[in-house]
Design a protein around this motif. Sequence first.
Motif, PDB file in Angstrom:
ATOM      1  N   SER A   4       0.835  -1.191   0.000  1.00  5.66           N
ATOM      2  CA  SER A   4       0.000   0.000   0.000  1.00  5.66           C
ATOM      3  C   SER A   4       0.877   1.251   0.000  1.00  5.66           C
ATOM      4  O   SER A   4       1.748   1.412   0.851  1.00  5.66           O
ATOM      5  CB  SER A   4      -0.899   0.000   1.241  1.00  5.66           C
ATOM      6  N   HIS A   5       0.648   2.114  -0.988  1.00  4.26           N
ATOM      7  CA  HIS A   5       1.382   3.372  -1.043  1.00  4.26           C
ATOM      8  C   HIS A   5       0.497   4.434  -1.672  1.00  4.26           C
ATOM      9  O   HIS A   5      -0.089   4.210  -2.730  1.00  4.26           O
ATOM     10  CB  HIS A   5       2.669   3.226  -1.855  1.00  4.26           C
ATOM     11  N   ILE A   6       0.381   5.574  -1.002  1.00  4.94           N
ATOM     12  CA  ILE A   6      -0.424   6.673  -1.516  1.00  4.94           C
ATOM     13  C   ILE A   6       0.507   7.625  -2.265  1.00  4.94           C
ATOM     14  O   ILE A   6       1.301   8.337  -1.649  1.00  4.94           O
ATOM     15  CB  ILE A   6      -1.139   7.427  -0.375  1.00  4.94           C
ATOM     16  N   PHE A  10      -0.031  12.982  -7.842  1.00  5.41           N
ATOM     17  CA  PHE A  10      -0.196  11.889  -8.803  1.00  5.41           C
ATOM     18  C   PHE A  10      -0.536  12.387 -10.211  1.00  5.41           C
ATOM     19  O   PHE A  10       0.166  12.072 -11.175  1.00  5.41           O
ATOM     20  CB  PHE A  10      -1.281  10.936  -8.299  1.00  5.41           C
ATOM     21  N   ASN A  34       1.304   2.171  -8.619  1.00  8.60           N
ATOM     22  CA  ASN A  34       0.248   3.118  -8.988  1.00  8.60           C
ATOM     23  C   ASN A  34       0.668   4.028 -10.140  1.00  8.60           C
ATOM     24  O   ASN A  34      -0.098   4.225 -11.088  1.00  8.60           O
ATOM     25  CB  ASN A  34      -0.151   3.957  -7.773  1.00  8.60           C
ATOM     26  N   HIS A  35       1.870   4.583 -10.059  1.00 14.43           N
ATOM     27  CA  HIS A  35       2.354   5.395 -11.183  1.00 14.43           C
ATOM     28  C   HIS A  35       2.492   4.529 -12.438  1.00 14.43           C
ATOM     29  O   HIS A  35       2.144   4.950 -13.540  1.00 14.43           O
ATOM     30  CB  HIS A  35       3.707   6.029 -10.846  1.00 14.43           C
ATOM     31  N   ALA A  37       0.866   1.876 -13.283  1.00 17.57           N
ATOM     32  CA  ALA A  37      -0.445   1.561 -13.852  1.00 17.57           C
ATOM     33  C   ALA A  37      -0.983   2.730 -14.667  1.00 17.57           C
ATOM     34  O   ALA A  37      -1.578   2.534 -15.741  1.00 17.57           O
ATOM     35  CB  ALA A  37      -1.423   1.189 -12.741  1.00 17.57           C
ATOM     36  N   ALA A  38      -0.787   3.942 -14.181  1.00 20.79           N
ATOM     37  CA  ALA A  38      -1.265   5.119 -14.908  1.00 20.79           C
ATOM     38  C   ALA A  38      -0.512   5.297 -16.224  1.00 20.79           C
ATOM     39  O   ALA A  38      -1.093   5.714 -17.234  1.00 20.79           O
ATOM     40  CB  ALA A  38      -1.103   6.362 -14.036  1.00 20.79           C
ATOM     41  N   ARG A  65       0.873  -7.617  -9.838  1.00 25.46           N
ATOM     42  CA  ARG A  65      -0.101  -6.668 -10.392  1.00 25.46           C
ATOM     43  C   ARG A  65      -0.092  -6.663 -11.914  1.00 25.46           C
ATOM     44  O   ARG A  65      -1.148  -6.561 -12.540  1.00 25.46           O
ATOM     45  CB  ARG A  65       0.188  -5.261  -9.852  1.00 25.46           C
TER      46      ARG A  65
END
Length: 308
Positions: A4-6, A10, A34-35, A37-38, A65
């Motif tokens: 988990s990382h916020i 972003f 997360n980055h 994936a974007a 992932r």
Amino acid sequence: MEFSHIPVLFEETIASLDVKPDGVYVDCTAGGGNHSAAILQRLRENGRLICLDRDPDAIAAVTARFSGDGRVSVIQTKYSAVAEVLAELRIAAVDGILMDIGVSSHQVDTAERGFSFHKDAPLDMRMSQDGITAADLCNTMTWQQLAEIFTRYGEEKFSVRIAKAICAARQDRPVSTTFELADIISRAVPAAARRAGHPARKVFQALRIAVNDELGELERGLQAAFECLKPEGRLSVITFHSLEDRIVKQTMAKWCEGCTCPPEFPVCVCGNKPRARLLHRKPIVPSEEELERNPRSRSSKLRTCVRL
């Protein structure tokens, strides 16, 4: 494993990369992905993404992932090795590179990793989970060496008092847990310092930076990443404290610098030409809305340069 990382800044970060659908990109600090994936959402089938991280937990999370996505290569390594990685993959140059510097939410929030003074755990702090630990430093260095680390990497004004207190405490038994160290620090500083916020914050930051050679890694990583960019390729870097940001700011300014001849020279004799331009003159910082949503973004800054 859940990682988990916020991510902070972003949308601004992804926009700064200006992702080309058929481009090649490197996420040097993949974390939970997360980055990455974007970036992938903006790539077509012929696009490519290379995910790097030194933390095996992050590598496991990103591998799971993006399993089955042929556009992605996941490699456990320090980001300063980006040139070697690309050479092994036979990629000559890339369109964009992202570096999200510092400790991740997962590392801080996972007690057994030993990054946080709020949770009792072995005094570890290793991002790669190998090599020397923070406990090793506290139990083997002289007070002078510890004080230098606390001053240089934590800008701690009570460095000497804290370093001497650590050396005195370890004469009875080794300093081995986060709570033990936090207690030593609390007792070493004046009462007024304890009222101004947790007195262990700067020392823990300094030990983490020293254990992981974060500033040295940043200096090497910036140079390596820039040399891997195509013309008009972009390097975006997120920092979280002034020591990191100073390095990024000065390094990018040097790339953007042109002629250095004295003003009185009628013609240029140095031959220096800018190698990059800044995407934004000033760093991008979090909005008030983001600060309310994620207080950890408070000190973050985003700087981006474009290779000429």
